[in-house]
Design an enzyme around this catalytic site. Sequence first.
Site, PDB file in Angstrom:
ATOM      1  N   HIS A 187      -5.051  -0.323 -26.840  1.00 31.30           N
ATOM      2  CA  HIS A 187      -5.521   0.792 -27.658  1.00 31.30           C
ATOM      3  C   HIS A 187      -6.848   0.443 -28.320  1.00 31.30           C
ATOM      4  CE1 HIS A 187      -2.216   3.508 -27.211  1.00 31.30           C
ATOM      5  NE2 HIS A 187      -1.319   2.644 -27.618  1.00 31.30           N
ATOM      6  N   ARG A 294      -0.459  11.558 -13.821  1.00 33.10           N
ATOM      7  CA  ARG A 294       0.591  10.557 -13.602  1.00 33.10           C
ATOM      8  C   ARG A 294       1.763  10.853 -14.545  1.00 33.10           C
ATOM      9  NH1 ARG A 294      -4.270   7.365 -13.839  1.00 33.10           N
ATOM     10  NH2 ARG A 294      -4.780   6.387 -11.837  1.00 33.10           N
ATOM     11  N   GLU A 429      -0.192   7.318   1.086  1.00 30.24           N
ATOM     12  CA  GLU A 429      -0.318   5.957   0.556  1.00 30.24           C
ATOM     13  C   GLU A 429       0.519   4.954   1.336  1.00 30.24           C
ATOM     14  OE1 GLU A 429       1.068   5.985  -3.531  1.00 30.24           O
ATOM     15  OE2 GLU A 429       2.476   7.584  -3.086  1.00 30.24           O
ATOM     16  N   ASN A 452      -4.889   2.656  -3.616  1.00 29.39           N
ATOM     17  CA  ASN A 452      -4.342   1.398  -4.154  1.00 29.39           C
ATOM     18  C   ASN A 452      -3.116   0.961  -3.351  1.00 29.39           C
ATOM     19  OD1 ASN A 452      -6.306   1.874  -6.040  1.00 29.39           O
ATOM     20  ND2 ASN A 452      -4.917   2.399  -7.683  1.00 29.39           N
ATOM     21  N   ASP A 453      -2.145   1.867  -3.235  1.00 25.62           N
ATOM     22  CA  ASP A 453      -0.949   1.524  -2.458  1.00 25.62           C
ATOM     23  C   ASP A 453      -1.235   1.493  -0.969  1.00 25.62           C
ATOM     24  OD1 ASP A 453       1.196   0.796  -4.058  1.00 25.62           O
ATOM     25  OD2 ASP A 453       1.689   2.862  -4.585  1.00 25.62           O
ATOM     26  N   ARG A 463      -0.116  -5.895  -4.538  1.00 26.09           N
ATOM     27  CA  ARG A 463      -1.232  -5.640  -5.454  1.00 26.09           C
ATOM     28  C   ARG A 463      -1.042  -6.298  -6.814  1.00 26.09           C
ATOM     29  NH1 ARG A 463      -0.310   0.805  -6.640  1.00 26.09           N
ATOM     30  NH2 ARG A 463      -1.804   0.480  -8.310  1.00 26.09           N
ATOM     31  N   CYS A 500      -7.471   9.803  -4.605  1.00 27.20           N
ATOM     32  CA  CYS A 500      -7.199   9.626  -6.032  1.00 27.20           C
ATOM     33  C   CYS A 500      -7.006   8.164  -6.413  1.00 27.20           C
ATOM     34  CB  CYS A 500      -5.987  10.444  -6.462  1.00 27.20           C
ATOM     35  SG  CYS A 500      -4.435   9.937  -5.698  1.00 27.20           S
TER      36      CYS A 500
END
Length: 538
Positions: A187, A294, A429, A452-453, A463, A500
């Site tokens: 944060h 998400r 993916e 990514n996947d 990953r 994405c």
Amino acid sequence: MRTMKGVGVSPGVAIGEVRFITGAETVERSTVDDVDAEIRRLHLAMDTAIVQLNALHDETARNLGEDKAELFRSHALMVKDPDFVEQIESIIRSHVNAEFAVHEAGEHFASVFADMDSAYMKERASDVRDVAQRVIAILEGKSTANGPDDASKLIIAAENLAPSQTAQLNRNAVMGFVTAQGSSNSHTAILARTMGLPAIIGVGDALSNDVDGRMMLVDGSTGEVVIDPDQKTMEEFKARREEYLDHVRMLNALKGKKTVTHSGQAVRLYANIGRPSDMDAVLGNDAEGIGLFRSEFLYLESDDFPSEDRQFAAYREVAEKMGGKHVIVRTLDIGADKQVDYFGLQAEDNPALGYRAIRICLTEPDIFKVQLRAILRASAFGNIAIMLPMITSVQEVQDARAIIEEVKTTLNDEHVKFNKDIQVGIMIETPASVIMAEELAQVVDFFSIGTNDLTQYTLACDRQNPHLKRFADPHSPAVLRMIEMAVTAAQRHHIWCGICGALGADPSLTETFLKIGVDELSVSPGSILLLRKAITQA
């Protein structure tokens, strides 16, 4: 002159004198005779902490927006969390002073969060310590305010900065900050980016309180820190600062512009988000839609399955703020590296290849139906689409669509409004989804490639494993060929195809994606204007 290197988490260049903020002091343990009096003292301190946190919420909301301020509402709830309070009181009842009891309980719960697999949950460890330290400071009669309150231009240095410390920094006095520890997902880092402060974390032991009062140069883009610069280095950083400010002005000038190449090829630039509080960044960076909501964050941030109404409120808020622009909600992608205790998922040897995402939804349709009801209800308030993750076969799509149709029928019977023509797409993916792309394109409305996947599964590289970084090359010809195959299949069957995953924001691949005909790129909000620049100059 002395140089240090860390991780830049908020861009920009700062030049100024250092103010080093010391961390929490050691909490002494002592014996108390009157346990009940000590517990009363604890609760008075907790009540004061809640008052302070509510005031900090209001101040942060005025300065940075409600989305950044809600963190301190959660801190206020954390103060009186039943498990937290119970553990503190239990320690006090062994005749231990309240300060030490709060410290011990805080460290216990912080370590629980730190040991979790989810990067998001790991970051909650710093929130617990922040709350505990606030209560301890009140018990000790110390101020919880941090940072300079004068008008001089200073760079804050510290071993680490808690979110409340960052939020209370005088924005007129502070030019940036550097910490020895920290995380880019914290944060504190998010607040720094929101405040527009250059920030660097992870400098390590090279940073200590001997820098206090000395001249410091900070480049939040490169992670460079310089102490007591010579004249040549000072002039170089001044030039960098002007260059960065020119860059920011140029990007701001692109707001409202169409994302079109010189040859007239249009690309939609969408944003990836995890929660409604990300919308300020989405709108501030002029995203043309939401390419990936998400939705699993609604589950990760809950102690139990989020209700239909809670999910509906989140989806509706985003849809309304986007004002009719596309909002693509990915159905829950729990499992693998995103574990939630209340799902009761069993430990797996290979969780990335295991029970996750659409597999949970199809196996436990009651969970899936609650989310689908919320999404469909929200579709009456904006341009929402449904996206299914981890698809490997046509049958999975057909099974998911059957459940969607069942939920539609129920809502119709209840006279609940929703978009009856809502689009349903899938994430590409897995290698299986690429190989079956021709068939899949005939049963869905769009593809969105999760690079990514797709990289992980194509190259057989976990990953989450840092030792495989050299082997997990997302620029691999195998991965790029997979992407092109999916795009080609989508074009042949007249559906649109976007990206994405992280590669969508990689400027070295923008020209490649334009060449193969990618229709949409969905990236983090901060990458929108940079990509627009690259595309409009192509």
